[in-house]
Write a protein that holds these residues in place. Sequence first.
Motif, PDB file in Angstrom:
ATOM      1  N   UNK A 222       0.833  -1.203   0.000  1.00 34.76           N
ATOM      2  CA  UNK A 222       0.000   0.000   0.000  1.00 34.76           C
ATOM      3  C   UNK A 222       0.868   1.253   0.000  1.00 34.76           C
ATOM      4  N   UNK A 223       1.941   1.223   0.809  1.00 32.61           N
ATOM      5  CA  UNK A 223       2.788   2.408   0.941  1.00 32.61           C
ATOM      6  C   UNK A 223       3.635   2.653  -0.304  1.00 32.61           C
ATOM      7  N   UNK A 224       4.125   1.588  -0.936  1.00 29.30           N
ATOM      8  CA  UNK A 224       5.053   1.753  -2.062  1.00 29.30           C
ATOM      9  C   UNK A 224       4.387   1.587  -3.418  1.00 29.30           C
ATOM     10  N   UNK A 225       3.125   1.132  -3.403  1.00 33.56           N
ATOM     11  CA  UNK A 225       2.385   0.880  -4.642  1.00 33.56           C
ATOM     12  C   UNK A 225       3.050  -0.183  -5.502  1.00 33.56           C
ATOM     13  N   UNK A 226       3.794  -1.052  -4.850  1.00 33.39           N
ATOM     14  CA  UNK A 226       4.399  -2.191  -5.548  1.00 33.39           C
ATOM     15  C   UNK A 226       3.605  -3.437  -5.185  1.00 33.39           C
ATOM     16  N   UNK A 227       3.134  -4.147  -6.173  1.00 30.98           N
ATOM     17  CA  UNK A 227       2.351  -5.351  -5.918  1.00 30.98           C
ATOM     18  C   UNK A 227       3.249  -6.575  -6.062  1.00 30.98           C
ATOM     19  N   UNK A 228       3.551  -7.259  -4.952  1.00 35.73           N
ATOM     20  CA  UNK A 228       4.434  -8.425  -5.030  1.00 35.73           C
ATOM     21  C   UNK A 228       3.804  -9.544  -5.856  1.00 35.73           C
ATOM     22  N   UNK A 229       4.661 -10.307  -6.524  1.00 38.76           N
ATOM     23  CA  UNK A 229       4.191 -11.471  -7.283  1.00 38.76           C
ATOM     24  C   UNK A 229       4.432 -12.717  -6.436  1.00 38.76           C
ATOM     25  N   UNK A 230       3.358 -13.201  -5.841  1.00 43.43           N
ATOM     26  CA  UNK A 230       3.446 -14.356  -4.952  1.00 43.43           C
ATOM     27  C   UNK A 230       3.220 -15.624  -5.767  1.00 43.43           C
ATOM     28  N   UNK A 231       4.228 -16.500  -5.787  1.00 42.58           N
ATOM     29  CA  UNK A 231       4.110 -17.755  -6.530  1.00 42.58           C
ATOM     30  C   UNK A 231       3.842 -18.937  -5.604  1.00 42.58           C
ATOM     31  N   UNK A 232       4.037 -18.734  -4.293  1.00 41.59           N
ATOM     32  CA  UNK A 232       3.763 -19.804  -3.330  1.00 41.59           C
ATOM     33  C   UNK A 232       3.276 -19.184  -2.034  1.00 41.59           C
ATOM     34  N   UNK A 233       2.147 -19.684  -1.538  1.00 41.01           N
ATOM     35  CA  UNK A 233       1.610 -19.255  -0.253  1.00 41.01           C
ATOM     36  C   UNK A 233       1.375 -20.502   0.586  1.00 41.01           C
ATOM     37  N   UNK A 234       2.022 -20.579   1.753  1.00 40.06           N
ATOM     38  CA  UNK A 234       1.958 -21.797   2.559  1.00 40.06           C
ATOM     39  C   UNK A 234       2.165 -21.468   4.034  1.00 40.06           C
TER      40      UNK A 234
END
Length: 314
Positions: A222-234
């Motif tokens: 939200x602060x940096x306006x960078x949307x991370x690309x998450x390839x694995x959530x565990x």
Amino acid sequence: MAVPPSMRFDFVNSPAIRYFFAVAEAGSFRGASEQIGIAASAIHRQIGLLEKQLNVDLLVRGRRRDGVKLTSAGELLLYRVRLAMHQIGVALQEIEGIRGAASGKVSVATTDALAQDIFSIFLRDFSRRQPNIRVEMQILDRRRLIDALVENQVDVGLCFDLPVRVGFRSLAEFQMSSSVLVPVDHPLAGRAHTTLGECAQYPLALPIEGDNLRGILNQIQIASRIRPRVVLSTNSFVTMRDAVAADVAISIQTRLRGAFANRDPRLVYVPLKDTIARYSLLTCCVPAGRQLSPEAGLFVQDLLQALHEELPEV
């Protein structure tokens, strides 16, 4: 070195060694006789048989065959006998410790990464000291670990970033640095430090929604306006490590120190300098109001000592 057949002697069943030791310590046959309650003539006879078997004099008898001095061979034998007696004493103490050791079961809840990094090392030493205590370990995510503590299902829990909550109490907290975990040949691997914003430029392996770390990354987005690309959530930090080692993603994990440090040569920890994510707290806790059993008390005592020796406490 093998003992020649001509020099073999039944040291276990023969009293000769015990008599020799008594004479060497007392300095005379008479003194040895008084100490061990054996006739001096019997002591003379047994030591004579020993000398004949070894084909060497162990003692220099006085004129009246009472006072004695050790020969060089006698000095050597006395030295070795003392060492052997010390080792036997140590063995007897250890056997007594095993016989009188606590027994029972201790139930532990922790995460998969802490089970691998801390408990695999700690349990090796603990089991040697307390062989009659069985450890039952549950591998849980943070939410389920909290439930297990609150519902009094386990004796002790070890986890990162537990909230302050009624139902369990903290025994100790250790402040650990958060780092970015990358493959050894990753562009960030040679950096002295990095930021969450820089990490967002690469594929990420992250904890599932609801975890503190995932919440921090959402705030950074939200602060940096960078949307991370998450390839694995565990909910498995070990699985995230494996993904990093396979060059699938990078991850944000806490780096332990000392004997508990992960030393996988495929991985590099790069410190984070973002204030919001720089540290995590490793907490050792027990259910509130629970009276620990003797075996659980021993386990917790040894665990805290091991943690204090390796990690910085808050």
